[in-house]
Design an enzyme around this catalytic site. Structure first.
Site: not given
Ligand code: TTP
Ligand code: MG
Length: 400
Positions: A106-107, A12
């Site tokens: 992103d995962e 992720d």
């Molecule tokens: P996430 O992997 O949940 O968040 P992240 O990568 O920003 O942070 P983390 O280090 O905790 O993993 O989500 C991936 C991307 O998806 C995030 O950068 C932005 C987008 N996203 C949204 O647009 N709306 C949302 O509600 C969420 C949770 C994520």
């Molecule tokens: Mg993330």
């Protein structure tokens, strides 16, 4: 008989959208960066870890984020750029294994069974993966390495950002049992509430209470599922072609839509977008949904099942209109958010009904497919039906 332990990774990206923006503009490094629109109607999409220190996080209303971190730098977000980066990261992962299951932008899960000899070998591959992403993309990822998907996903989250956590079964008691039950796959707010009612708050509690009382609380099936998760067991395979359950499109409007014609145009546009995506993915669906949020924030949804599956705009538009008309007679008022979706998906042509029975339908189909092709070549906005261009358009923003 010995079963060979699987080696599963969950990767992720860290603060994905925000990290990309920082990479593109190094003067943002070390600063609290928020992706989203400030103001009454906005929510935070994500933010840099510097902003998280102030209590800002995904889905937080922007007004709260502004209060918690007044010095934050707000950026509107560039979805196309993020998708491009996502595809490049996917291409890096492809070098490590043919068995990859993307979960979101992103995962992904990566199956290294038979590639890495054991979990430690998997961790070594994970280190190389992180290194490659950092070198080639100047972004950091967090990775969990475990014998199954459930544990790998928990592990990737344990030492974010830039984490690498190996979670073998013998670490369960120390690292998984203390976690809240909400962290378990399948435990939503309602199930969590029921578990809390029975004094079960952390994962370890699921094995501590007598099995019978857990069954009495949540039923036989949930009890079995929860207890096997608490023991770190999960047999789900990493699926390279995950079945899409539904396809939908929604928009939030900066100004409420109140003009019936305008609402109708928006319904039409969303339905067309959904049909286009169905065709792009080679799917058709039977159940049409709409989702509407009124200015008072009340959100409602309605669904309608068609006599046969479709990937054409017209039946979806018709159903969406009917669904909207039924309810709006009762509710009235404007529209803040409007979504159309289709579920009950199957591969195109797998249904019973003969697709081209009606020659008129065959013609419509040909026209829609031709339009798809032009759009594919010239970009999404190349072709828009006349009714979409009529009248002044309000500004739209992407729904999450
Ligand atoms: P996430 O992997 O949940 O968040 P992240 O990568 O920003 O942070 P983390 O280090 O905790 O993993 O989500 C991936 C991307 O998806 C995030 O950068 C932005 C987008 N996203 C949204 O647009 N709306 C949302 O509600 C969420 C949770 C994520
Ligand atoms: Mg993330």
């Amino acid at each position: 008989m010995t079963t060979i332990e699987r080696v599963i990774l969950h990767l992720d990206m860290d603060a994905f959208f925000a990290a990309i923006e920082v990479r593109e503009n190094p003067s943002l490094a070390g600063k609290p960066v928020i992706i989203g629109h400030p103001g009454k109607r906005g929510v935070v999409a994500t933010c840099s870890y510097e902003a998280r220190k102030f209590g800002v996080h995904s889905a937080l209303p922007s007004v709260v984020a502004e209060r918690r971190c007044p010095q934050a730098i707000w950026l509107p977000g560039r979805r196309k750029l993020y998708s491009t980066v996502s595809r490049r990261i996917r291409a890096i992962l492809d070098r490590f294994s043919p068995t990859i299951e993307p979960l979101s932008i992103d995962e992904a899960f990566i199956d290294l069974s038979g590639i890495a000899r054991d979990l430690a070998g998997g961790a070594e591959k994970a280190r190389q993966m992180k290194q490659t992403i950092e070198t080639e993309e100047r972004l950091t990822a967090s990775v969990g390495v475990a014998p199954n998907k459930f544990l790998a996903k928990l592990a990737s989250d344990m030492e974010k950002p830039d984490g690498l956590v190996l979670l073998p079964l013998d670490a369960l008691e120390r690292r998984v049992w203390p976690l809240k039950v909400e962290r378990l796959w399948g435990v939503g707010p309602r199930l969590a509430e029921r578990l809390h009612g029975g004094g079960i708050r952390i994962v370890g509690d699921l094995l501590r209470v007598p099995k019978n009382s857990l069954v009495a609380l949540v039923g036989e099936r949930s009890a079995a599922h929860l207890r096997s998760l608490a023991r770190g067991q999960d047999r789900r395979p990493v699926e390279t072609a995950r079945k899409t359950k539904s396809i939908s499109e929604e928009r939030t409007y900066v100004e409420d839509l109140t003009d019936p014609q305008e609402i109708d145009r928006a319904l039409f546009a969303r339905a067309e977008g959904v049909a286009r995506q169905l065709r792009r993915e080679g799917l058709e669906g039977r159940t049409v949904h709409i989702k509407v949020r009124n200015p008072d924030f009340k959100t409602w949804t309605r669904a309608w099942t068609l006599p046969e599956a479709t990937d054409m705009s017209q039946p979806i538009v018709d159903a969406a209109r009917r669904l909207f008309a039924e309810r709006s007679r009762l509710a009235g008022g404007g529209v803040r958010l409007l979504g159309v979706g289709v579920s009950g998906l199957e591969p195109t042509g797998s249904g019973q009904a003969s697709l081209f029975a009606d020659p008129r339908e065959a013609k419509v189909r040909k026209a829609e497919l031709a339009a798809d092709e032009v759009r594919g070549r010239l970009g999404r906005n190349a072709l828009t039906r006349a009714r979409l261009i009529r009248g002044p358009r309000r500004s739209e923003q992407d729904g999450d």
